[in-house]
Design an enzyme around this catalytic site. Structure first.
Site, PDB file in Angstrom:
ATOM      1  CB  CYS A   3      42.789  45.198  32.451  1.00  0.00           C
ATOM      2  SG  CYS A   3      42.056  43.841  31.492  1.00  0.00           S
TER       3      CYS A   3
ATOM      4  CG  ASN B 277      43.731  39.855  28.186  1.00  0.00           C
ATOM      5  OD1 ASN B 277      44.239  38.928  27.560  1.00  0.00           O
ATOM      6  ND2 ASN B 277      43.451  41.006  27.598  1.00  0.00           N
TER       7      ASN B 277
ATOM      8  CB  CYS C 121      36.361  43.882  31.187  1.00  0.00           C
ATOM      9  SG  CYS C 121      35.294  42.573  31.861  1.00  0.00           S
ATOM     10  NE  ARG C 122      39.644  46.928  34.072  1.00  0.00           N
ATOM     11  CZ  ARG C 122      40.290  46.946  35.220  1.00  0.00           C
ATOM     12  NH1 ARG C 122      40.460  48.107  35.844  1.00  0.00           N
ATOM     13  NH2 ARG C 122      40.755  45.837  35.764  1.00  0.00           N
ATOM     14  CB  SER C 123      43.519  45.030  28.479  1.00  0.00           C
ATOM     15  OG  SER C 123      43.309  43.683  28.781  1.00  0.00           O
TER      16      SER C 123
ATOM     17  CG  ASP D   4      37.044  45.481  37.398  1.00  0.00           C
ATOM     18  OD1 ASP D   4      36.344  45.074  36.450  1.00  0.00           O
ATOM     19  OD2 ASP D   4      37.608  44.733  38.203  1.00  0.00           O
TER      20      ASP D   4
HETATM   21  P1  4NP Z   1      39.271  43.257  33.481  1.00  0.00           P
HETATM   22  O1  4NP Z   1      37.996  42.940  34.422  1.00  0.00           O
HETATM   23  O2  4NP Z   1      40.468  43.325  34.398  1.00  0.00           O
HETATM   24  O3  4NP Z   1      38.928  44.559  32.884  1.00  0.00           O
HETATM   25  O4  4NP Z   1      39.356  42.110  32.485  1.00  0.00           O
HETATM   26  C1  4NP Z   1      37.934  41.884  35.316  1.00  0.00           C
HETATM   27  C2  4NP Z   1      37.689  40.614  34.868  1.00  0.00           C
HETATM   28  C3  4NP Z   1      37.584  39.559  35.764  1.00  0.00           C
HETATM   29  C4  4NP Z   1      37.728  39.805  37.123  1.00  0.00           C
HETATM   30  C5  4NP Z   1      37.985  41.092  37.566  1.00  0.00           C
HETATM   31  C6  4NP Z   1      38.093  42.126  36.681  1.00  0.00           C
HETATM   32  N1  4NP Z   1      37.607  38.725  38.047  1.00  0.00           N
HETATM   33  O5  4NP Z   1      37.568  39.002  39.270  1.00  0.00           O
HETATM   34  O6  4NP Z   1      37.507  37.565  37.630  1.00  0.00           O
END
Ligand code: 4NP
Length: 164
Positions: A9, A12, A14-16, A125
């Site tokens: 993702c 790294n 949340c989703r992955s 997200d």
């Molecule tokens: P992820 O979520 O891609 O599922 O880990 C996010 C984590 C952090 C951010 C965006 C999405 N950020 O903007 O810091």
């Protein structure tokens, strides 16, 4: 023979990490833990070294799944080392395909191609939203990982190559 899978993702955190933890949990539950090496990474380096977001870990813990990942960024070596690389959304899919040499593009797929309910969609997200977003991610990731596990252990392919 071991099949190596990488979930990707943006951050790294949340989703992955959720996909990594859920897929590993389902594989172990099916007695197939030894068949897979499962990891996750981000297309960005924004959160390198961090554990999964506390809200994601909490939502997973409610389902008896511990998320143990530390954030890292996708590296060029990943394209060689993993048999399958699953992007959690179309933007990350595009970034991976741009980053990978074309010889490796067949390994890089959209995770929700395997979602039986809404195939081809993004995993939304949850980072800037409320707690319900993390539960939704887990629901999506769980049903999609079930299908993915069935696919990867079916006769339809032999473990490391493109099913097409
Ligand atoms: P992820 O979520 O891609 O599922 O880990 C996010 C984590 C952090 C951010 C965006 C999405 N950020 O903007 O810091």
């Amino acid at each position: 023979m071991v099949t190596r899978i990488l979930f990707v993702c943006l951050g790294n955190i949340c989703r992955s990490p959720a996909a990594e933890g859920v897929f590993r949990h389902l594989a172990e539950e099916a007695g197939l833990g030894h068949v897979f090496v499962v990891d996750s990474a981000g297309t960005s380096g924004w959160h390198i070294g961090e554990p999964a977001d506390a809200r994601m870990r909490e939502a997973a813990a409610m389902r008896g799944i511990r998320l143990t990942s530390r954030a890292r960024q996708v590296s060029q070596d990943d394209f060689d080392e993993y048999d399958w690389i699953f992007a959690m959304d179309a933007t990350n899919l595009r970034h991976l395909r741009r980053q990978a040499p074309s010889d490796y593009h067949h390994k890089i797929r959209l995770f929700r191609e395997f979602d039986p309910e809404e195939p081809g969609a993004d995993v939304p997200d949850p980072y800037y939203g409320g707690p319900e977003g993390f539960v939704e991610v887990l629901d999506i990731v769980t049903r999609t990982s079930r299908e993915l596990l069935a696919f990867l252990t079916s006769d339809r392919h032999t473990g490391t190559h493109d099913p097409a």
